[in-house]
Design an enzyme around this catalytic site. Structure first.
Site, mmCIF file in Angstrom:
data_model
loop_
_atom_site.group_PDB
_atom_site.id
_atom_site.type_symbol
_atom_site.label_atom_id
_atom_site.label_comp_id
_atom_site.label_asym_id
_atom_site.label_seq_id
_atom_site.Cartn_x
_atom_site.Cartn_y
_atom_site.Cartn_z
ATOM 1 N N ASP A 69 0.819 -1.214 0.000
ATOM 2 C CA ASP A 69 0.000 0.000 0.000
ATOM 3 C C ASP A 69 0.854 1.267 0.000
ATOM 4 O O ASP A 69 2.067 1.220 0.214
ATOM 5 C CB ASP A 69 -0.954 0.011 1.204
ATOM 6 C CG ASP A 69 -0.297 -0.473 2.505
ATOM 7 O OD1 ASP A 69 0.935 -0.367 2.628
ATOM 8 O OD2 ASP A 69 -1.018 -0.963 3.391
ATOM 9 N N ASN A 120 -7.515 -2.960 14.277
ATOM 10 C CA ASN A 120 -8.912 -3.104 13.826
ATOM 11 C C ASN A 120 -9.084 -4.282 12.866
ATOM 12 O O ASN A 120 -10.119 -4.428 12.228
ATOM 13 C CB ASN A 120 -9.405 -1.806 13.157
ATOM 14 C CG ASN A 120 -8.659 -1.475 11.870
ATOM 15 O OD1 ASN A 120 -7.750 -2.203 11.464
ATOM 16 N ND2 ASN A 120 -9.045 -0.400 11.222
ATOM 17 N N HIS A 133 -7.327 -4.890 10.095
ATOM 18 C CA HIS A 133 -7.023 -4.678 8.677
ATOM 19 C C HIS A 133 -5.753 -5.427 8.273
ATOM 20 O O HIS A 133 -4.869 -5.685 9.093
ATOM 21 C CB HIS A 133 -6.965 -3.185 8.305
ATOM 22 C CG HIS A 133 -5.770 -2.426 8.777
ATOM 23 N ND1 HIS A 133 -5.769 -1.051 8.908
ATOM 24 C CD2 HIS A 133 -4.519 -2.809 9.149
ATOM 25 C CE1 HIS A 133 -4.587 -0.648 9.318
ATOM 26 N NE2 HIS A 133 -3.816 -1.694 9.482
#
Ligand code: PGA
Length: 260
Positions: free
Chosen positions: A67, A136, A138
């Protein structure tokens, strides 16, 4: 899922790095999927040290990072281009024409995401994908509600992710709102996956990933669908697993045990 639990984060990190080194030693022209985040610099130090000691060469390896922030130029100190140069590429022999990271400052980020996914497919998919996990749940920047069928695209970052990454940005500068991230389906097409998680803050997400129901609300649960994923944990990250004793029995101290 193969679940390996080590006493310390150093041992867990070293095991994750060794899996990469072994892969490159066996297949010098393999395709690696690389990750950023606070968990990864110790892994990359192992790779760098192994290279400097002459035990592994990366010159023929192709890499794809997961990313990049939308809007940051490659030379921005908080960009993942900068992170990878600093933590791994500059001190090793990776061929920089074969290291790929999405261009966060591309004029058309959606088109850049599509181009990037096509490039991964053209390389024949990822041989070994390295992952971290967010608190979370991800993986990459696939935030909660990411489709298990997603490919590389733009994601809006959650407040939790932006707060967690605020510490890397200078005073007065906020983390970007959007990122280009490799999709969950793209990740699941990797031949092998190794996910490293250390520290108590990761324990709830790790427990949901391994023992929770499949759900886009914890994107890492998608890894339950992948046939060759190794999850490497320290005791703190493993602390909320209900079947911890069982995983430890199957792989005592994270070791492979022969079936007799
Ligand atoms: P961290 O991030 O290594 O900084 O904890 C992991 C992730 O968000 O994937």
């Amino acid at each position: 899922m193969k679940i390996l639990i080590f006493d310390t984060s150093e041992m867990a990190t070293s095991r994750a790095a060794q899996q990469i080194i072994d892969r490159v030693a066996a297949h010098p022209d393999c395709v690696l999927g690389l990750a950023t985040g606070g968990t990864m610099p110790p892994v990359y130090r192992h790779l760098t040290n192994a290279h400097l000691a002459g035990s592994v060469d990366f010159a023929s390896v192709t890499t794809f990072n997961l990313d990049e922030y939308v809007g940051l130029t490659p030379d921005h100190p908080c960009s993942y281009h900068h992170f990878m140069a600093q933590e791994l590429f500059d001190a090793t022999d990776f061929d920089r024409s074969q290291t790929h990271i999405p261009m966060g400052n591309a004029p058309d980020p959606e088109a850049e995401a599509k181009r990037y996914d096509a490039k991964i497919q053209a390389a024949g998919a990822i041989d070994l994908q390295l992952l971290g996990i967010g608190t979370n749940g991800h993986i990459g920047f696939n935030e909660p509600t990411s489709s298990f069928g997603s490919r590389t695209r733009i994601k809006t970052l959650t407040k939790a992710t932006r707060s967690a990454n605020q510490r890397y940005f200078s005073d007065g500068e906020e983390p970007p709102r959007y990122a280009i991230t490799v999709g969950i389906q793209t990740i699941l097409e990797s031949r092998d996956i190794v996910l490293l998680a250390t520290g108590e803050s990761k324990a709830p997400a790790v427990a949901t990933m391994i023992e929770g129901a499949l759900s886009a609300s914890c994107p890492a649960t998608a890894l339950q669908l992948h046939p060759a994923t190794t999850i490497i944990l320290d005791q703190d990250a493993a602390s909320q697993l209900k079947l911890r004793e069982y995983y430890f029995q199957v792989h005592p101290n994270g070791q492979e045990t022969p079936i007799v």
